[in-house]
Design a protein around this motif. Sequence first.
Motif, mmCIF file in Angstrom:
data_model
loop_
_atom_site.group_PDB
_atom_site.id
_atom_site.type_symbol
_atom_site.label_atom_id
_atom_site.label_comp_id
_atom_site.label_asym_id
_atom_site.label_seq_id
_atom_site.Cartn_x
_atom_site.Cartn_y
_atom_site.Cartn_z
ATOM 1 N N LYS A 125 2.625 0.754 -2.837
ATOM 2 C CA LYS A 125 1.409 0.315 -3.519
ATOM 3 C C LYS A 125 0.314 -0.079 -2.523
ATOM 4 C CE LYS A 125 -0.117 -3.445 -6.565
ATOM 5 N NZ LYS A 125 0.351 -4.633 -7.305
ATOM 6 N N LYS A 126 0.718 -0.729 -1.414
ATOM 7 C CA LYS A 126 -0.251 -1.237 -0.453
ATOM 8 C C LYS A 126 -0.469 -0.306 0.735
ATOM 9 C CE LYS A 126 0.305 -5.998 -1.843
ATOM 10 N NZ LYS A 126 -1.076 -6.351 -2.166
ATOM 11 N N GLY A 127 0.276 0.806 0.778
ATOM 12 C CA GLY A 127 0.091 1.783 1.840
ATOM 13 C C GLY A 127 0.552 1.327 3.219
ATOM 14 N N VAL A 128 1.599 0.516 3.260
ATOM 15 C CA VAL A 128 2.157 0.055 4.533
ATOM 16 C C VAL A 128 3.666 0.297 4.524
ATOM 17 C CG1 VAL A 128 0.357 -1.685 4.920
ATOM 18 C CG2 VAL A 128 2.448 -2.323 3.694
ATOM 19 N N SER A 129 4.301 0.060 5.646
ATOM 20 C CA SER A 129 5.743 0.258 5.731
ATOM 21 C C SER A 129 6.500 -0.881 5.036
ATOM 22 C CB SER A 129 6.182 0.326 7.194
ATOM 23 O OG SER A 129 6.043 -0.941 7.808
ATOM 24 N N MET A 130 7.732 -0.599 4.690
ATOM 25 C CA MET A 130 8.583 -1.639 4.112
ATOM 26 C C MET A 130 8.778 -2.781 5.107
ATOM 27 S SD MET A 130 11.468 0.598 2.075
ATOM 28 C CE MET A 130 12.422 -0.839 1.563
#
Length: 192
Positions: A125-130
Amino acid sequence: MNQMAAWEFQALQNIADKHGWHKFISMQNYYNLIYREEGELLLLYIKNISLNLHPLEREMIPYCRDAGVGLIPWSPIARGALARPFDSRSTLRESSDRMLASAIRGRETESDKNVIGRVEELAKKKGVSMATIAKAWCLGKQGVNPIIGLGSKERIDQAVESVKFVREGGLTEEDVKYLEEAYVPKVGGFGY
């Protein structure tokens, strides 16, 4: 200091004080989204919101904050378990890390699967890695500065991404609540 009950840590601080020795300035605990306690669950109701706080969060962390002791938890991504989807088990670490196999994979619960799924969902959703989501959760806790492995350029870049993410707003209160509400405490502690 590392992995003990708050009363034990306070006793050591008192001994140091009594003898004029230097007190401990930091506490290292295993603390992340899939391991947040060293005992039983405590439910607190604040402003009609149920918060899942655990002994580490209700005893050790407040004590350290009050005593001016820094908090530097290790493994904010749970040896990589919070850095990839729950069913992703084909990495080198998965096949070679005995601690990951015994302490994390060997004790997995449905709660872990749910928490990791939520980390994955928020990352997309936020466009970053886990890993960024898991580290941001830890970095978002007052006075908590986790130990982050920096064994490669990729890991350094991930650490920078996590700090930038937090500085740019990172996780909202709703995100944090969403991540935390799926947690169920483990039977038996990890440490002491």
